[in-house]
Scaffold this motif. Sequence first.
Motif, short mmCIF file in Angstrom:
data_model
loop_
_atom_site.label_atom_id
_atom_site.label_comp_id
_atom_site.label_asym_id
_atom_site.label_seq_id
_atom_site.Cartn_x
_atom_site.Cartn_y
_atom_site.Cartn_z
N GLN A 1 51.43 12.94 -17.78
CA GLN A 1 51.17 13.00 -16.35
C GLN A 1 50.01 13.93 -15.99
O GLN A 1 49.18 13.60 -15.13
N ASP A 2 49.93 15.09 -16.64
CA ASP A 2 48.88 16.06 -16.32
C ASP A 2 47.54 15.72 -16.96
O ASP A 2 46.50 16.21 -16.53
N GLN A 3 47.57 14.91 -18.02
CA GLN A 3 46.34 14.63 -18.77
C GLN A 3 45.61 13.36 -18.33
O GLN A 3 44.42 13.21 -18.58
N ILE A 4 46.30 12.44 -17.66
CA ILE A 4 45.68 11.15 -17.31
C ILE A 4 44.65 11.34 -16.19
O ILE A 4 44.97 11.84 -15.10
N VAL A 5 43.41 10.95 -16.46
CA VAL A 5 42.36 10.97 -15.44
C VAL A 5 41.85 9.56 -15.16
O VAL A 5 41.19 9.32 -14.14
N TYR A 6 42.14 8.64 -16.04
CA TYR A 6 41.68 7.25 -15.90
C TYR A 6 42.88 6.35 -16.19
O TYR A 6 43.44 6.38 -17.28
N LEU A 7 43.29 5.59 -15.18
CA LEU A 7 44.47 4.74 -15.33
C LEU A 7 44.13 3.32 -14.91
O LEU A 7 43.77 3.05 -13.76
N ASP A 8 44.23 2.39 -15.84
CA ASP A 8 43.91 0.98 -15.59
C ASP A 8 45.21 0.16 -15.68
O ASP A 8 45.75 -0.05 -16.76
N LEU A 9 45.67 -0.29 -14.51
CA LEU A 9 46.89 -1.10 -14.44
C LEU A 9 46.56 -2.56 -14.10
O LEU A 9 47.41 -3.31 -13.61
N THR A 10 45.33 -2.97 -14.37
CA THR A 10 44.87 -4.33 -14.07
C THR A 10 45.77 -5.38 -14.72
O THR A 10 46.10 -5.28 -15.91
N LEU B 1 44.08 12.55 -11.67
CA LEU B 1 43.63 11.16 -11.67
C LEU B 1 42.29 11.04 -10.95
O LEU B 1 42.14 11.47 -9.80
N THR B 2 41.32 10.42 -11.62
CA THR B 2 39.97 10.29 -11.08
C THR B 2 39.59 8.82 -10.85
O THR B 2 38.92 8.49 -9.89
N VAL B 3 40.02 7.95 -11.75
CA VAL B 3 39.74 6.51 -11.65
C VAL B 3 41.06 5.75 -11.70
O VAL B 3 41.84 5.94 -12.63
N LEU B 4 41.29 4.90 -10.70
CA LEU B 4 42.52 4.11 -10.65
C LEU B 4 42.16 2.63 -10.46
O LEU B 4 41.47 2.27 -9.50
N LYS B 5 42.63 1.79 -11.36
CA LYS B 5 42.36 0.36 -11.29
C LYS B 5 43.67 -0.40 -11.06
O LYS B 5 44.57 -0.37 -11.91
N LEU B 6 43.73 -1.08 -9.90
CA LEU B 6 44.92 -1.85 -9.52
C LEU B 6 44.56 -3.33 -9.37
O LEU B 6 45.23 -4.07 -8.64
N ASN B 7 43.53 -3.78 -10.03
CA ASN B 7 43.06 -5.16 -9.92
C ASN B 7 44.13 -6.17 -10.35
O ASN B 7 44.92 -5.91 -11.26
N GLN B 8 44.10 -7.33 -9.68
CA GLN B 8 44.94 -8.46 -10.09
C GLN B 8 46.42 -8.08 -10.21
O GLN B 8 47.11 -8.43 -11.18
N THR B 9 46.89 -7.31 -9.24
CA THR B 9 48.30 -6.94 -9.19
C THR B 9 48.89 -7.41 -7.86
O THR B 9 48.19 -7.93 -6.99
N ASN C 1 41.71 14.49 -6.91
CA ASN C 1 40.51 14.28 -7.73
C ASN C 1 40.10 12.81 -7.79
O ASN C 1 39.17 12.46 -8.53
N LEU C 2 40.77 11.95 -7.05
CA LEU C 2 40.48 10.52 -7.10
C LEU C 2 39.08 10.23 -6.55
O LEU C 2 38.75 10.61 -5.42
N LYS C 3 38.26 9.54 -7.35
CA LYS C 3 36.89 9.21 -6.94
C LYS C 3 36.68 7.70 -6.79
O LYS C 3 35.98 7.27 -5.88
N LEU C 4 37.26 6.92 -7.70
CA LEU C 4 37.04 5.48 -7.69
C LEU C 4 38.37 4.75 -7.67
O LEU C 4 39.27 5.04 -8.46
N LEU C 5 38.48 3.77 -6.75
CA LEU C 5 39.69 2.96 -6.63
C LEU C 5 39.29 1.48 -6.69
O LEU C 5 38.43 1.03 -5.94
N TYR C 6 39.94 0.74 -7.58
CA TYR C 6 39.66 -0.68 -7.76
C TYR C 6 40.88 -1.48 -7.29
O TYR C 6 41.99 -1.31 -7.81
N ILE C 7 40.65 -2.39 -6.31
CA ILE C 7 41.74 -3.26 -5.83
C ILE C 7 41.27 -4.72 -5.82
O ILE C 7 41.72 -5.52 -4.99
N ASN C 8 40.37 -5.08 -6.71
CA ASN C 8 39.84 -6.44 -6.76
C ASN C 8 40.97 -7.47 -6.97
O ASN C 8 41.93 -7.21 -7.73
#
Length: 460
Positions: free
Chosen positions: A345-354, A372-380, A395-402
Amino acid sequence: MIDFILPLFGRFHPILVHLPIGFLVFGVILIFWFGKKYSAYAPVIELAFLFGGVSALAASISGFLHYQNEGYGWDTVKFHLILGILTTLLAFGLWYHLKKAAATPTQLKIKGASLLMLLTITGHLGGNITHGDDYFTEVLPPALQSLLGGGNSIAKPLELPADNWEEVEFYTGAIQPILDQNCKSCHNPNKLKGELDLSSFKGIHKGGEDGAILEGENAEKSALYSRLILPEDHDDHMPPKDKRQPRKEEIELIKAWIESGSSEKTKLGDAALHVSLVEPFFKKNEIPFYPIVDVPALGQDSISKLRKEGFFAEIVKKDSPLLKVSCINFPAFSDSDWHLLRSAQDQIVYLDLTGTAITDALLDQIALLPNLTVLKLNQTAIEGSGLDKLAENKNLKLLYINDTEVGFDKLGALDGHPTLEKIFAFNTAAANSGNSSQFSFHMETGNLSLPPLATDTIVY
């Protein structure tokens, strides 16, 4: 026409020094190897010391010529040269001793050991002259270098502060760092190539064997500048074409210093320089993309366990505790599987759940990832309910909801997020539903069009 012969012979010194080393070490080994039985091998041992003495003499002469013609300072070479001569004399002494002695006395072994020690010290001093005192230590870690009394000898490139560059001294803060990086290796007190020392203000103004290198405030007539702008294949171009060449911006700064009077204490601001001349040297304070945090690194066994569960997991860079985690190989991942990631939980900075089976309910858990800095929720199946929970991800900078059903109205919950820079919303309900420019973040929708070109209608 034949003036080149002596300098040429001097340049053979780095080659010739290996001959006496080989012959003399071989001779000393034979003395100790054969002991009292040396008489049967005496001719070979004598020959080794004779050849060693002759080659040591040749190396000493070539070394002296090298010192005379290559601009080395006497203080730099004196001990190496003196010990080289002593090595030569001792080599001939051992040859003479072996030639006259009927048996191998203890004194012969003592002399052999002394010769070996002398040869080692002489070679070490020669290596220091050729490669520098830190030849062996410069590859060590900085902490170990400091422990051994060494340090990093590589000159750092010029950097100037962007906010108060006018207060930097022109010579000490700008010109000398340029000369240290590009010229000092050949023009310093230990190696005065052309009798020129460019490692100090006094040496620069003193000039070299060809005279002064500064001519008042005229850069074009000053050798310090004029030789820098000659074609690289020109005989007078400096530095030599096989050496590191200064950048054009550095050369222009040297020109400006000369034309400002080449003073030691003048500040950059006093020289009335245009900011464009110093701007290429401004120190760039690069902000790291991922947060700098003090968290324990996840053990390799824990990372391996994540991989066995189906996640793609790796550290973001060498020696970093931060992790990238992707479900690219775990499409069945759902809300109920979140417990598998709690250990990281403390170490994840990039999480891709596409492409996974998650829902909006998981946003409550994602909000608990502090780095968490990059979160990808594409195709969910995400629809946007609960996006406001991501305000907790500081710390979230980029969010993907494609390719999701997230509506434009749901994105308003993230307006004013302290760190969110961009949301990627290609092929979503939000893409054509409102004016994204009203948000504090930038939204990429993919609705771009290019004007038609005349060439598009050409039939080949």
